[in-house]
Scaffold this active site. Structure first.
Site, PDB file in Angstrom:
ATOM      1  N   ASP A 102       0.858  -1.185   0.000  1.00  0.00           N
ATOM      2  CA  ASP A 102       0.000   0.000   0.000  1.00  0.00           C
ATOM      3  C   ASP A 102       0.898   1.240   0.000  1.00  0.00           C
ATOM      4  O   ASP A 102       1.388   1.642  -1.048  1.00  0.00           O
ATOM      5  CB  ASP A 102      -0.911  -0.083   1.229  1.00  0.00           C
ATOM      6  N   ASP A 158      -7.821  -9.229   5.806  1.00  0.00           N
ATOM      7  CA  ASP A 158      -8.821  -9.045   6.852  1.00  0.00           C
ATOM      8  C   ASP A 158      -9.288  -7.603   6.998  1.00  0.00           C
ATOM      9  O   ASP A 158      -8.637  -6.663   6.569  1.00  0.00           O
ATOM     10  CB  ASP A 158      -8.255  -9.474   8.202  1.00  0.00           C
ATOM     11  N   ARG A 164     -10.780 -13.448   6.416  1.00  0.00           N
ATOM     12  CA  ARG A 164      -9.567 -14.046   5.841  1.00  0.00           C
ATOM     13  C   ARG A 164      -9.871 -15.352   5.106  1.00  0.00           C
ATOM     14  O   ARG A 164      -9.163 -15.742   4.181  1.00  0.00           O
ATOM     15  CB  ARG A 164      -8.543 -14.347   6.949  1.00  0.00           C
TER      16      ARG A 164
HETATM   17  P1  IMP Z   1       1.843  -0.486   3.812  1.00  0.00           P
HETATM   18  O1  IMP Z   1       2.947  -0.478   4.807  1.00  0.00           O
HETATM   19  O2  IMP Z   1       1.061   0.789   3.802  1.00  0.00           O
HETATM   20  O3  IMP Z   1       2.293  -0.865   2.415  1.00  0.00           O
HETATM   21  O4  IMP Z   1       0.809  -1.515   4.365  1.00  0.00           O
HETATM   22  C1  IMP Z   1       0.661  -2.741   3.844  1.00  0.00           C
HETATM   23  C2  IMP Z   1      -0.150  -3.603   4.774  1.00  0.00           C
HETATM   24  O5  IMP Z   1      -1.362  -2.961   5.189  1.00  0.00           O
HETATM   25  C3  IMP Z   1      -0.566  -4.846   4.031  1.00  0.00           C
HETATM   26  O6  IMP Z   1       0.415  -5.850   4.168  1.00  0.00           O
HETATM   27  C4  IMP Z   1      -1.861  -5.178   4.697  1.00  0.00           C
HETATM   28  O7  IMP Z   1      -1.606  -5.985   5.838  1.00  0.00           O
HETATM   29  C5  IMP Z   1      -2.435  -3.866   5.132  1.00  0.00           C
HETATM   30  N1  IMP Z   1      -3.423  -3.389   4.142  1.00  0.00           N
HETATM   31  C6  IMP Z   1      -3.302  -2.352   3.284  1.00  0.00           C
HETATM   32  N2  IMP Z   1      -4.397  -2.204   2.523  1.00  0.00           N
HETATM   33  C7  IMP Z   1      -5.236  -3.191   2.902  1.00  0.00           C
HETATM   34  C8  IMP Z   1      -6.552  -3.606   2.440  1.00  0.00           C
HETATM   35  O8  IMP Z   1      -7.173  -3.032   1.538  1.00  0.00           O
HETATM   36  N3  IMP Z   1      -7.092  -4.680   3.065  1.00  0.00           N
HETATM   37  C9  IMP Z   1      -6.453  -5.368   4.061  1.00  0.00           C
HETATM   38  N4  IMP Z   1      -5.228  -5.030   4.510  1.00  0.00           N
HETATM   39  C10 IMP Z   1      -4.628  -3.941   3.936  1.00  0.00           C
END
Ligand code: IMP
Ligand code: MG
Length: 175
Positions: A102, A158, A164
Site C-alpha cells: 500500500d 482481513d 480471511r
Molecule cells: P503499507 O505499509 O502501507 O504498504 O501496508 C501494507 C499492509 O497494510 C498490508 O500488508 C496489509 O496488511 C495492510 N493493508 C493495506 N491495505 C489493505 C486492504 O485493503 N485490506 C487489508 N489489509 C490492507
C-alpha cells in the site's frame, strides 16, 4: 466502520489463474537456482500457499510477521518485526511474499532488514499492488493485481481479523 457490504473484485478462479502465471514467471527467472520464499503473515498465507504449490525450483520456505505501531489506519512508517524467520539468508536468493503493498512502508522496512543479512538477491511478490498510494520507494517485482482499489478483504486479507477465510477478494463498502 459500521455496517458494510462486500462487493466481489476478484473471483477465486481469477486469483488461481493469476497466481499460476506469477509462479511460472518465478520458475523461469530462478531456473537452476535454489530459492527462499518468505511469507509475510498473516495476510499472505493463502496467496503464499497457492503460489508455492506451482514452484518447481529447489525451494525453502519461512515465515515472518510485521506490525506497524501507532494508528493502524495511518501507517506511520514505524514498522516492527514481531515474528522473525528461522533460516539463514546468507548468500541466498530470496523472494518476499506479501498480501498488499500500500504505502510501501512495511515492505521498505522488511527489504532493508532482510538485505542486511547478506542475501545474494531479494525480490518482492505481492498479491495486490496499490501503486498510486505509494509513499516509500518500493517496486513490486511480481504483482498479482495492480490498481487503485479501496479497502479489500478475503483470500487472507482481513478487516479487524474478519473475512480471511473467503476464497475470493472483495471490496468493503460502507452502507
Ligand atoms: P503499507 O505499509 O502501507 O504498504 O501496508 C501494507 C499492509 O497494510 C498490508 O500488508 C496489509 O496488511 C495492510 N493493508 C493495506 N491495505 C489493505 C486492504 O485493503 N485490506 C487489508 N489489509 C490492507
Ligand atoms: Mg500485511
Amino acid at each position: 466502520m459500521g455496517k458494510h457490504t462486500l462487493i466481489e473484485l476478484f473471483s477465486s478462479e481469477r486469483i488461481e489463474c493469476r497466481t499460476r502465471e506469477l509462479a511460472e514467471r518465478i520458475n523461469k527467472d530462478y531456473a537452476g537456482r535454489p530459492l527462499v520464499m518468505i511469507c509475510v503473515l498473516k495476510g499472505a498465507f493463502l496467496f503464499f500457499a497457492d503460489l508455492v504449490k506451482h514452484i518447481t525450483v529447489e525451494l525453502e520456505v519461512d515465515f515472518l510477521r510485521a506490525a506497524s505501531y501507532g494508528d493502524s489506519d495511518t501507517p506511520s512508517g514505524a514498522v516492527q518485526l514481531t515474528k522473525d524467520i528461522e533460516l539463514s539468508l546468507q548468500g541466498k536468493d530470496v523472494l518476499l511474499v506479501d498480501d498488499i503493498v500500500d504505502t510501501g512502508h512495511t515492505m521498505a522496512f522488511l527489504k532493508r532488514e532482510l538485505e542486511s543479512r547478506g542475501v545474494n538477491s531479494l525480490r518482492i511478490a505481492a498479491l495486490v499492488d496499490k501503486l498510486v498510494r505509494r509513499e516509500a520507494a518500493v517496486a513490486v517485482d511480481y504483482s498479482g493485481f495492480t490498481g487503485a482499489y479501496g479497502y479489500i478483504v478475503g483470500y487472507g486479507l482481513d478487516f479487524a481479523e474478519r473475512y480471511r477465510e473467503l476464497p475470493a477478494i472483495y471490496e468493503l463498502k460502507a452502507e
